[in-house]
Scaffold this motif. Structure first.
Motif: not given
Length: 380
Positions: A171-173, A180-181, A199-200, A206-207
């Motif tokens: 997930a995000t940083y 990363y979460k 990638r982000n 995903t998040e």
């Protein structure tokens, strides 16, 4: 540092200094107005085939690190900066920008007036250029440039796309704890078609509560439709990517088939443009494109102004309003930044809502896609 000689197709001939890889390279020159995040910009696959002129004068001062990569490499032809800082200083830095560029065969050009170059591009538009640490003769450089293919003639997505499918799990940083979460439990599954995806973007999908399977650009559309009809996947994401979308004719035909099946779809940047073309509305090239992290975009539904990150040279036409509702407008030049197609579970944006680093005002768009996919899944 070696000398490097630069020739632009409008006839301008310049001399500067070189860092990074050496040799002779041909590409399209553009300018980027972002104040930070040079590593994310250079590792964005959408810059394949281009020389990036940074308007921020000091570049290299925070080094590079693995966490800030937006892809598995760097595909730009080169970067052009006013001052390159060899001595980097940041607690996250793992190496110098110079070594990074050499690793990925990206040319670095410094000690040049980037303000002058930006003004040239603003007045004359983005154009092809050649840079060389080997050839100093202007006429020879001009001849090589004139005989080289233009960026709009090259299919760069074959170079930058993944070679095989994979599941993206991060997930995000989280900058507060520098990791990363953990992704939430997925409520639906989508396929992300990789034309040069950042990638982000995948992290944000995903998040938002989606299981994300990334597939290469040479995907089999019949197989994808079959998987959707069997309930194995619930939606499709069309990623960002480099080059002119009009030359990707095989991709247009595949997307047309996905549109006909009314599969929930979301596109960003190149994906946004491909959806327009596949609906029968060809894109056009902007004079010098939108590249930076400070572009104001108005959400036409809420009337809120969002500061956005942008990276594109092409735009969708005004007459697409015949088949789609305009959801976002660029306040710099009033070009279309977002669309929701009528009678279809399909929408797209031209800007980059994932923006890392950069503004986060548009991050809600990923949740809107997740909600659309989940709603459609539950109604089947």
């Amino acid at each position: 540092m070696k000398k490097v000689w630069i020739y632009l197709e409008n006839g301008i001939f310049l001399e500067a200094k070189s860092f990074g890889s050496e040799g002779t390279k041909v590409g399209e020159i553009v300018f980027n107005t972002s104040m930070s995040g040079y590593q994310e910009i250079i590792s964005d696959p959408s810059y394949a085939g281009q020389f990036i002129t940074f308007t921020m004068p000091e570049i290299g001062n925070v080094g590079v690190n693995k966490e800030d990569m937006e892809s598995y490499g760097a595909f730009a032809k080169g970067i052009i900066v006013r001052n390159y800082q060899r001595r980097y200083s940041n607690f996250r830095a793992e190496d110098s920008l110079e070594n990074f560029l050499k690793k990925f065969d990206v040319m670095g050009i410094c000690d040049i007036d980037t303000r002058f170059l930006t003004k040239v591009l603003r007045e004359d538009g983005s154009q092809m250029m050649i840079a060389s640490t080997e050839i100093s003769d202007q006429e020879e450089l001009k001849k090589i440039l004139e005989n080289s293919p233009r960026i709009e003639e090259i299919n760069y997505i074959k170079e930058v796309s993944a070679k095989k499918s994979y599941i993206h799990k991060s997930a995000t940083y989280d900058a507060r704890v520098f990791r990363y979460k953990e992704p939430p439990e997925a409520k639906a599954k989508i396929v992300a078609i990789d034309f040069g995806v950042k990638r982000n973007i995948l992290n944000n999908l995903t998040e938002a509560g989606l299981e994300v399977e990334v597939i290469p650009q040479d995907f089999c559309v019949e197989e994808l439709i079959e998987r959707f009809e069997k309930g194995e996947i619930d939606g499709v994401f069309l990623s960002n990517g480099p080059g002119d979308p009009l030359i990707l004719k095989d991709i247009h035909e595949k997307i047309k088939k996905l549109i006909e099946k009314k599969i929930p779809m979301f596109g960003i940047c190149l994906g946004h443009q491909l959806l327009s073309i596949s609906h029968g509305y060809p894109t056009f090239k902007l004079k010098f494109g939108h590249h930076g992290g400070n572009h104001p975009v108005r959400n036409e539904k809420t009337k809120r102004v969002e500061i956005t990150a942008q990276n594109h040279n092409y735009n969708v036409p005004e007459n697409i309003k015949d088949i789609a509702e305009v959801t976002h407008i660029n306040l710099f030049d009033n070009t279309i930044e977002g669309l929701k197609y009528k009678n279809s579970p399909i929408f797209s944006v031209q800007h980059h809502p994932e923006a890392s680093p950069g503004p986060h005002e548009s991050a809600y768009i990923f949740k809107e896609f997740a909600d659309l996919v989940i709603k459609h899944k539950d109604s089947k």
